[in-house]
Design a protein around this motif. Structure first.
Motif, PDB file in Angstrom:
ATOM      1  N   ASP A 107      32.311  43.857  39.796  1.00 14.60           N
ATOM      2  CA  ASP A 107      31.230  43.599  40.750  1.00 14.60           C
ATOM      3  C   ASP A 107      30.915  42.104  40.805  1.00 14.60           C
ATOM      4  O   ASP A 107      30.638  41.482  39.773  1.00 14.60           O
ATOM      5  CB  ASP A 107      29.982  44.382  40.349  1.00 14.60           C
ATOM      6  N   SER A 108      30.987  41.525  41.985  1.00 19.44           N
ATOM      7  CA  SER A 108      30.738  40.089  42.154  1.00 19.44           C
ATOM      8  C   SER A 108      30.251  39.836  43.569  1.00 19.44           C
ATOM      9  O   SER A 108      30.716  40.475  44.515  1.00 19.44           O
ATOM     10  CB  SER A 108      32.027  39.294  41.909  1.00 19.44           C
ATOM     11  N   ALA A 168      37.344  41.922  49.978  1.00 18.90           N
ATOM     12  CA  ALA A 168      38.494  42.178  49.107  1.00 18.90           C
ATOM     13  C   ALA A 168      39.702  41.425  49.639  1.00 18.90           C
ATOM     14  O   ALA A 168      39.899  41.328  50.851  1.00 18.90           O
ATOM     15  CB  ALA A 168      38.790  43.675  49.032  1.00 18.90           C
ATOM     16  N   HIS A 169      40.484  40.889  48.701  1.00 22.16           N
ATOM     17  CA  HIS A 169      41.665  40.103  49.068  1.00 22.16           C
ATOM     18  C   HIS A 169      42.831  40.498  48.178  1.00 22.16           C
ATOM     19  O   HIS A 169      42.645  40.962  47.054  1.00 22.16           O
ATOM     20  CB  HIS A 169      41.389  38.602  48.917  1.00 22.16           C
ATOM     21  N   ARG A 179      36.524  37.950  40.201  1.00 26.39           N
ATOM     22  CA  ARG A 179      36.838  39.216  39.541  1.00 26.39           C
ATOM     23  C   ARG A 179      38.095  39.795  40.164  1.00 26.39           C
ATOM     24  O   ARG A 179      38.255  39.781  41.388  1.00 26.39           O
ATOM     25  CB  ARG A 179      35.674  40.207  39.700  1.00 26.39           C
ATOM     26  N   ALA A 180      38.985  40.309  39.328  1.00 20.24           N
ATOM     27  CA  ALA A 180      40.283  40.768  39.830  1.00 20.24           C
ATOM     28  C   ALA A 180      40.661  42.125  39.259  1.00 20.24           C
ATOM     29  O   ALA A 180      40.377  42.444  38.096  1.00 20.24           O
ATOM     30  CB  ALA A 180      41.372  39.752  39.494  1.00 20.24           C
ATOM     31  N   LEU A 181      41.320  42.902  40.092  1.00 18.01           N
ATOM     32  CA  LEU A 181      41.975  44.129  39.667  1.00 18.01           C
ATOM     33  C   LEU A 181      43.469  43.816  39.649  1.00 18.01           C
ATOM     34  O   LEU A 181      44.070  43.554  40.695  1.00 18.01           O
ATOM     35  CB  LEU A 181      41.670  45.267  40.646  1.00 18.01           C
ATOM     36  N   ARG A 190      36.767  31.338  33.357  1.00 18.43           N
ATOM     37  CA  ARG A 190      35.633  32.235  33.109  1.00 18.43           C
ATOM     38  C   ARG A 190      35.551  33.386  34.110  1.00 18.43           C
ATOM     39  O   ARG A 190      34.475  33.890  34.413  1.00 18.43           O
ATOM     40  CB  ARG A 190      34.313  31.449  33.090  1.00 18.43           C
ATOM     41  N   GLY A 191      36.702  33.775  34.614  1.00 23.94           N
ATOM     42  CA  GLY A 191      36.757  34.965  35.442  1.00 23.94           C
ATOM     43  C   GLY A 191      36.990  36.189  34.573  1.00 23.94           C
ATOM     44  O   GLY A 191      37.086  36.097  33.346  1.00 23.94           O
TER      45      GLY A 191
END
Length: 331
Positions: A204-205, A236-237, A258-260, A279-280
């Protein structure tokens, strides 16, 4: 279109996959292929929009590995490559984008052999097909076409094999692959109450979420982005893992990034190292080469068969789709 309808569509994935597997060997969607093609096609042009085009990119890339000139193009493009009997045209619709496909196929009717993959035999775009392949994904009330995407990708893998693409994983036996994917999907669905809220908290960001995947499975990121944009309407990208350090890395320096991560790239650990320095935070799906988990991941989501690239292609988008349903309910 509601979060509940999306959840119901996703819950129906295992049954739909198993039902598709059960159609074989009595049903051969490409039985007419030898009659359609006099010889191996000199080129294959895949056409689609959105998630359909992402699935086409997987099929085109595999055919290029076999030395076949294959492209995956926007069906909305005005480009008109040469048409002729030596050019096979494959159009994919997941329910939307039929206007653009119909317009593009007008250039090929009666000039090139045309295969159309569509949700049903009643699809308008199917009127221009020499061979119409229904996806057999069932009706999806959410309108997001998550099951249609999964079935289209599976049927494109089968078409690629029929045209000479090399086999990756265990996909030569498509019914077996579909059943393995169904089992893996059941596992993810059953464990979702445990990992979905945790993953949603990490990802969540205010700056959205980035889906990162290796080039061979970038379609998974593309499908996830579609679900997140269409359902909960989240920013979303998508980005390729190796390219990330040369592009999205700079965004991570100035945003709450934030990444998936759909793991499996040789560049997973570089991605992790760079993102942690900035710091991600990220959630990983599946194993990375030589390791069961990507170092530095806040959470790792695993499922049976996630070391097989074809199982991953069919199953891993569900992680993003379940997140989409979760955020949609909470919107």
């Amino acid at each position: 279109m509601t979060a509940e309808s999306l959840s119901a569509d996703l819950a129906g994935k295992p049954e739909a996959l198993t039902s598709l597997a059960d159609r074989f060997p009595r049903w051969d969607p490409y039985a007419a292929l030898p009659a359609l093609l006099d010889d191996e096609p000199a080129s294959v042009r895949f056409l689609g929009l959105g998630a359909a085009r992402h699935a086409c990119e997987v099929a085109a890339a595999r055919l290029r590995r076999a030395g076949i000139a294959a492209t995956a193009d926007f069906s909305s493009s005005v480009e008109e490559p040469p048409a002729g009997p030596e050019t096979l045209v494959v159009a994919v619709s997941l329910g939307g984008g039929q206007r653009e496909l119909y317009t593009a196929l007008d250039r090929y009717v009666a000039r090139s052999p045309v295969i159309v993959l569509a949700p049903s035999v009643d699809a308008v775009v199917g009127r221009q097909a020499d061979l119409l392949v229904p996806l057999h994904a069932g009706e999806e009330a959410s309108g997001l076409g998550c099951r249609a995407y999964q079935h289209a990708l599976a049927l494109l893998l089968l078409l690629g094999h029929r045209l000479g693409a090399p086999v990756s994983g265990n996909s030569r036996n498509l019914p077996g692959l579909l059943r393995r994917a169904a089992n893996a999907t059941v596992s993810l669905l059953e464990s979702a109450p445990e990992w979905v809220p945790r993953a949603a908290g990490v990802l969540d960001s205010p700056h959205g979420v980035h889906l990162v995947a290796p080039a061979e499975r970038l379609a998974s990121a593309g499908q996830g982005v579609q679900a997140l944009r269409k359902g909960p309407v989240r920013v979303a990208h998508a980005c390729e893992t190796g390219e990330w350090s040369h592009t999205d890395r700079y965004l991570a320096a100035v945003t709450d990034y934030r990444a998936l991560l759909f793991a499996g790239s040789a560049y997973d650990e570089r991605f992790s190292e760079h993102l942690r320095h900035l710091r991600g935070a990220f959630v990983a799906v599946g194993p990375t080469p030589g390791r069961e988990r990507v170092p530095g991941a806040e959470l790792t989501v695993r499922y049976p068969g996630d070391s097989d690239p074809d199982v991953s292609l069919l199953v891993e988008p569900l992680v993003a789709e379940l997140l989409a349903a979760h955020w949609w309910r909470g919107r």
